[in-house]
Design a protein around this motif. Structure first.
Motif, PDB file in Angstrom:
ATOM      1  N   GLU A   1       0.892  -1.178  -0.095  1.00  0.00           N
ATOM      2  CA  GLU A   1       0.058   0.023   0.054  1.00  0.00           C
ATOM      3  C   GLU A   1       0.893   1.147  -0.179  1.00  0.00           C
ATOM      4  O   GLU A   1       1.810   1.446   0.895  1.00  0.00           O
ATOM      5  CB  GLU A   1      -0.929   0.082   1.286  1.00  0.00           C
ATOM      6  CG  GLU A   1      -1.926  -1.025   1.409  1.00  0.00           C
ATOM      7  CD  GLU A   1      -2.193  -1.453   2.914  1.00  0.00           C
ATOM      8  OE1 GLU A   1      -1.348  -2.275   3.666  1.00  0.00           O
ATOM      9  OE2 GLU A   1      -2.970  -0.698   3.577  1.00  0.00           O
ATOM     10  N   THR A   2       0.737   2.079  -0.903  1.00  0.00           N
ATOM     11  CA  THR A   2       1.372   3.261  -0.862  1.00  0.00           C
ATOM     12  C   THR A   2       1.342   4.113   0.552  1.00  0.00           C
ATOM     13  O   THR A   2       2.511   4.732   0.905  1.00  0.00           O
ATOM     14  CB  THR A   2       1.112   4.453  -2.036  1.00  0.00           C
ATOM     15  OG1 THR A   2       0.671   3.336  -3.146  1.00  0.00           O
ATOM     16  CG2 THR A   2       2.099   5.169  -2.406  1.00  0.00           C
ATOM     17  N   VAL A   3       0.197   4.055   0.940  1.00  0.00           N
ATOM     18  CA  VAL A   3       0.095   4.362   2.658  1.00  0.00           C
ATOM     19  C   VAL A   3      -0.735   3.454   3.247  1.00  0.00           C
ATOM     20  O   VAL A   3      -1.708   3.206   2.748  1.00  0.00           O
ATOM     21  CB  VAL A   3      -0.617   5.796   2.688  1.00  0.00           C
ATOM     22  CG1 VAL A   3      -0.758   6.276   4.200  1.00  0.00           C
ATOM     23  CG2 VAL A   3      -0.099   7.005   1.737  1.00  0.00           C
ATOM     24  N   GLN A   4      -0.044   2.696   4.092  1.00  0.00           N
ATOM     25  CA  GLN A   4      -0.656   1.616   4.743  1.00  0.00           C
ATOM     26  C   GLN A   4      -2.046   2.193   5.635  1.00  0.00           C
ATOM     27  O   GLN A   4      -2.056   3.121   6.339  1.00  0.00           O
ATOM     28  CB  GLN A   4       0.170   0.789   5.654  1.00  0.00           C
ATOM     29  CG  GLN A   4       1.165  -0.056   4.865  1.00  0.00           C
ATOM     30  CD  GLN A   4       2.074  -0.905   5.844  1.00  0.00           C
ATOM     31  OE1 GLN A   4       2.343  -0.471   7.249  1.00  0.00           O
ATOM     32  NE2 GLN A   4       2.529  -1.922   5.198  1.00  0.00           N
TER      33      GLN A   4
ATOM     34  N   ILE B   1      -1.733   3.584   9.399  1.00  0.00           N
ATOM     35  CA  ILE B   1      -1.660   4.752   8.682  1.00  0.00           C
ATOM     36  C   ILE B   1       0.189   4.837   8.705  1.00  0.00           C
ATOM     37  O   ILE B   1       0.563   5.771   9.398  1.00  0.00           O
ATOM     38  CB  ILE B   1      -2.024   5.713   9.266  1.00  0.00           C
ATOM     39  CG1 ILE B   1      -3.686   5.841   9.563  1.00  0.00           C
ATOM     40  CG2 ILE B   1      -2.187   7.191   8.530  1.00  0.00           C
ATOM     41  CD1 ILE B   1      -4.454   5.734   8.440  1.00  0.00           C
ATOM     42  N   TYR B   2       0.805   4.097   8.057  1.00  0.00           N
ATOM     43  CA  TYR B   2       2.121   4.302   7.802  1.00  0.00           C
ATOM     44  C   TYR B   2       2.379   4.486   6.435  1.00  0.00           C
ATOM     45  O   TYR B   2       2.265   3.587   5.596  1.00  0.00           O
ATOM     46  CB  TYR B   2       2.779   2.896   8.220  1.00  0.00           C
ATOM     47  CG  TYR B   2       2.795   2.633   9.559  1.00  0.00           C
ATOM     48  CD1 TYR B   2       3.864   3.085  10.364  1.00  0.00           C
ATOM     49  CD2 TYR B   2       1.887   1.832  10.176  1.00  0.00           C
ATOM     50  CE1 TYR B   2       3.788   2.941  11.941  1.00  0.00           C
ATOM     51  CE2 TYR B   2       2.078   1.460  11.329  1.00  0.00           C
ATOM     52  CZ  TYR B   2       2.928   2.066  12.327  1.00  0.00           C
ATOM     53  OH  TYR B   2       2.764   1.829  13.537  1.00  0.00           O
ATOM     54  N   PRO B   3       2.805   5.993   5.867  1.00  0.00           N
ATOM     55  CA  PRO B   3       3.220   6.084   4.324  1.00  0.00           C
ATOM     56  C   PRO B   3       4.360   5.584   4.138  1.00  0.00           C
ATOM     57  O   PRO B   3       5.246   5.229   4.847  1.00  0.00           O
ATOM     58  CB  PRO B   3       3.157   7.681   4.549  1.00  0.00           C
ATOM     59  CG  PRO B   3       2.551   8.020   5.784  1.00  0.00           C
ATOM     60  CD  PRO B   3       2.833   6.948   6.860  1.00  0.00           C
ATOM     61  N   ALA B   4       4.488   5.094   2.961  1.00  0.00           N
ATOM     62  CA  ALA B   4       5.899   4.748   2.218  1.00  0.00           C
ATOM     63  C   ALA B   4       6.593   5.796   2.170  1.00  0.00           C
ATOM     64  O   ALA B   4       6.009   7.021   1.694  1.00  0.00           O
ATOM     65  CB  ALA B   4       5.621   3.956   1.370  1.00  0.00           C
ATOM     66  N   GLU B   5       7.922   5.789   2.590  1.00  0.00           N
ATOM     67  CA  GLU B   5       8.915   6.900   2.292  1.00  0.00           C
ATOM     68  C   GLU B   5       9.147   6.862   1.003  1.00  0.00           C
ATOM     69  O   GLU B   5       9.377   6.097   0.220  1.00  0.00           O
ATOM     70  CB  GLU B   5      10.023   6.795   3.238  1.00  0.00           C
ATOM     71  CG  GLU B   5       9.849   7.082   4.664  1.00  0.00           C
ATOM     72  CD  GLU B   5      10.641   6.393   5.522  1.00  0.00           C
ATOM     73  OE1 GLU B   5      11.648   6.146   5.090  1.00  0.00           O
ATOM     74  OE2 GLU B   5      10.607   6.469   6.868  1.00  0.00           O
ATOM     75  N   GLU B   6       9.296   8.261   0.362  1.00  0.00           N
ATOM     76  CA  GLU B   6       9.728   8.238  -0.964  1.00  0.00           C
ATOM     77  C   GLU B   6      11.083   7.659  -1.175  1.00  0.00           C
ATOM     78  O   GLU B   6      10.958   7.101  -2.543  1.00  0.00           O
ATOM     79  CB  GLU B   6      10.108   9.959  -1.299  1.00  0.00           C
ATOM     80  CG  GLU B   6      10.004  10.155  -2.706  1.00  0.00           C
ATOM     81  CD  GLU B   6       9.990  11.538  -2.969  1.00  0.00           C
ATOM     82  OE1 GLU B   6       9.602  12.620  -1.958  1.00  0.00           O
ATOM     83  OE2 GLU B   6      10.425  12.012  -4.119  1.00  0.00           O
ATOM     84  N   GLY B   7      11.950   7.833  -0.661  1.00  0.00           N
ATOM     85  CA  GLY B   7      13.246   7.127  -1.062  1.00  0.00           C
ATOM     86  C   GLY B   7      12.856   5.448  -1.219  1.00  0.00           C
ATOM     87  O   GLY B   7      13.551   4.835  -2.142  1.00  0.00           O
TER      88      GLY B   7
ATOM     89  N   GLU C   1      -3.897   0.954  -3.941  1.00  0.00           N
ATOM     90  CA  GLU C   1      -4.424   2.322  -3.592  1.00  0.00           C
ATOM     91  C   GLU C   1      -5.930   2.063  -3.340  1.00  0.00           C
ATOM     92  O   GLU C   1      -6.583   3.426  -3.487  1.00  0.00           O
ATOM     93  CB  GLU C   1      -4.162   3.011  -5.035  1.00  0.00           C
ATOM     94  CG  GLU C   1      -2.616   3.140  -5.288  1.00  0.00           C
ATOM     95  CD  GLU C   1      -2.258   4.683  -4.611  1.00  0.00           C
ATOM     96  OE1 GLU C   1      -3.131   5.570  -4.450  1.00  0.00           O
ATOM     97  OE2 GLU C   1      -1.158   4.954  -4.489  1.00  0.00           O
ATOM     98  N   ILE C   2      -6.337   1.094  -2.827  1.00  0.00           N
ATOM     99  CA  ILE C   2      -7.600   0.896  -2.520  1.00  0.00           C
ATOM    100  C   ILE C   2      -8.264   1.706  -1.291  1.00  0.00           C
ATOM    101  O   ILE C   2      -9.235   2.530  -1.611  1.00  0.00           O
ATOM    102  CB  ILE C   2      -7.962  -0.449  -2.155  1.00  0.00           C
ATOM    103  CG1 ILE C   2      -7.805  -1.527  -3.151  1.00  0.00           C
ATOM    104  CG2 ILE C   2      -9.492  -0.769  -1.435  1.00  0.00           C
ATOM    105  CD1 ILE C   2      -7.903  -3.031  -2.928  1.00  0.00           C
ATOM    106  N   GLN C   3      -7.183   2.136  -0.465  1.00  0.00           N
ATOM    107  CA  GLN C   3      -7.638   2.984   0.485  1.00  0.00           C
ATOM    108  C   GLN C   3      -6.888   4.298   0.363  1.00  0.00           C
ATOM    109  O   GLN C   3      -7.687   5.625   0.411  1.00  0.00           O
ATOM    110  CB  GLN C   3      -7.340   2.533   1.997  1.00  0.00           C
ATOM    111  CG  GLN C   3      -7.759   3.419   3.123  1.00  0.00           C
ATOM    112  CD  GLN C   3      -7.949   2.717   4.489  1.00  0.00           C
ATOM    113  OE1 GLN C   3      -7.946   3.382   5.701  1.00  0.00           O
ATOM    114  NE2 GLN C   3      -8.030   1.498   4.613  1.00  0.00           N
ATOM    115  N   CYS C   4      -5.783   4.558   0.041  1.00  0.00           N
ATOM    116  CA  CYS C   4      -4.923   5.842  -0.071  1.00  0.00           C
ATOM    117  C   CYS C   4      -5.313   6.359  -1.563  1.00  0.00           C
ATOM    118  O   CYS C   4      -4.862   7.511  -1.631  1.00  0.00           O
ATOM    119  CB  CYS C   4      -3.521   5.507   0.472  1.00  0.00           C
ATOM    120  SG  CYS C   4      -2.722   4.452  -1.001  1.00  0.00           S
ATOM    121  N   GLY C   5      -5.834   5.964  -2.359  1.00  0.00           N
ATOM    122  CA  GLY C   5      -5.964   6.420  -3.584  1.00  0.00           C
ATOM    123  C   GLY C   5      -7.513   7.316  -3.780  1.00  0.00           C
ATOM    124  O   GLY C   5      -7.874   7.512  -2.621  1.00  0.00           O
TER     125      GLY C   5
END
Ligand SMILES: *Cc1c(COP(=O)(O)O)cnc(C)c1O
Length: 398
Positions: free
Chosen positions: A190-193, A198-204, A224-228
């Motif tokens: 998930e790009t943001v869990q 609620i753990y966002p993936a870091e850009e790096g 992206e089901i939730q964060c999209g």
């Protein structure tokens, strides 16, 4: 019947897979919900990050009503105009190449997994490919989606899973590298869990994963089901980082309440994976759901949903930061846009219950985290109202 009587009926008849809050919701208006007794609630849950447009969007409602009068369902053996238009709009918003419409998020994940396995199979003819997923992830409750879900508690009783899944740690690129081998066909995250806290993936981290996937021809699947669908202030959260997936899943806000979802493929995966006969669905992309999808996408543009999420999301961030510095029992504050979380030292169930008594609907993500996923049309005044009720409830437990 009274609310309490309905709840008793429900407890007798429905399979007990949820510990439900003791209210029966009857209708929605704007960003408010009303229960059977007429009590009004400010909604910071939105049906779990679903009802992005709120409950009073007339264009959305009218699109559904007129589609019902025309036709609700045909079959994927034929074409229908709403699905063609929905596909066009979704591909434009995402920059992906092709879309398959599903009935839910979990089903979109199933399709994504099948596409990734087929892609690898077409390359080497082998059937032992592996997928790397993340700890703390949540991808749904069907067997394939469950197999890539990071919480062992959700999986244990239902073993064996689909197999050949390895788990790495979010934002720990070494743990991803340690799990890669010549069998790896996909990395899913998930790009943001959401559910996991609620753990966002870091850009790096995301960029490094993209690089590894390119080098080794591994497919990157972003859930992206939730964060999209605008929740982070970007149509899809990966657009914030410029890291494009090979396969993407969407649901929840995509249809805003009519059950639906989608998995989308970039050109490489689209050209070299699922072919006629490989996958199907009776309902997926039917005219009613497609009318919802297409109208949701056009309403996002008309109402500048992304702009509103950026503004109100920043405001929410500031307000939750203030709360976090005021109360010692709040351990952490994370999130982007209108997808944020407060992590407490204590279980949050009592706080959420007390907020509900005072006319505010919130949800948790795990035992100690309150998740803020309101309709994307809220304004700063709604944030102020929410903070007022929440602060009062925290005062009682701190
Ligand atoms: C909700 C969710 C799912 C599952 O979607 P369903 O429609 O409930 O099957 C999958 N992934 C993520 C990130 C979700 O939030």
């Amino acid at each position: 019947m009274e609310m309490k009587a309905y709840i008793e009926e429900a407890e007798k008849d429905l399979l007990h897979t949820y510990n439900r809050y003791q209210i029966v919701l009857e209708r929605g208006e704007d960003v408010y919900l009303y229960d059977l007794e007429g009590k009004k609630y400010l909604d910071f849950c939105a049906g779990i990050a679903v009802f992005a447009l709120g409950y009073s969007n007339d264009n959305y409602k009218n699109a559904l009503k007129s589609q019902i009068d025309k036709i609700i369902h045909t079959s994927n053996y034929y074409y229908n105009v709403p699905a063609i238009e929905a596909a066009k709009a979704l591909l434009k918003a995402s920059g992906m190449s092709r879309v398959f419409f599903t009935n839910s998020g979990a089903e979109a994940i199933e399709g994504a997994i099948k596409a990734a396995r087929k892609y690898a199979f077409l390359k080497d003819g082998k059937t032992d490919h592996e997928i790397i997923a993340m700890e703390h992830s949540f991808h749904g409750r069907t067997m394939g989606a469950l197999s890539v879900t990071g919480n062992p508690k959700y999986r244990e009783a239902f073993e064996p899973m689909i197999g050949n899944i390895r788990f790495a740690n979010m934002n720990d690129i070494d743990s991803v590298r340690a799990n890669i081998n010549e069998k790896t066909c996909a990395i899913i995250l998930e790009t943001v869990q959401g559910e996991g806290g609620i753990y966002p993936a870091e850009e790096g981290f995301l960029k490094e994963i993209r690089k590894i996937c390119d080098e080794k021809d591994i497919l990157l699947i972003l859930d992206e089901i939730q964060c999209g669908m605008g929740r982070t202030g970007y149509m899809f959260a990966w657009q914030k980082y410029g890291v494009k997936p090979d396969i993407m899943t969407s649901a929840k806000g995509l249809t805003c309440g009519i059950p639906g979802g989608a998995f989308l493929l970039g050109e490489k995966a689209a050209e070299n994976s699922l072919k006629a006969g490989d996958h199907g669905t009776t309902y997926g992309g039917n005219p009613l759901v497609a009318a919802a999808t297409k109208t949701v996408l056009s309403e996002y543009e008309r109402l500048d949903i992304l702009g509103n999420v950026k503004t109100v999301g920043d405001y929410l961030y500031k307000k939750l930061d203030e709360l976090a510095s005021k109360y010692d029992i709040i351990k952490a504050h994370r999130g982007i846009g209108l997808m944020q979380g407060l992590e407490f030292d204590v279980p949050v169930a009592d706080i959420i219950k007390d907020c509900m008594d005072n006319g505010l609907i919130l949800i948790n993500a795990g035992t100690n985290i309150i998740r803020f996923v309101p309709p994307l049309v809220i304004g700063e005044g709604h944030v102020d109202d929410m903070i007022k009720i929440l602060s009062a409830s925290i005062e009682k437990v701190k």
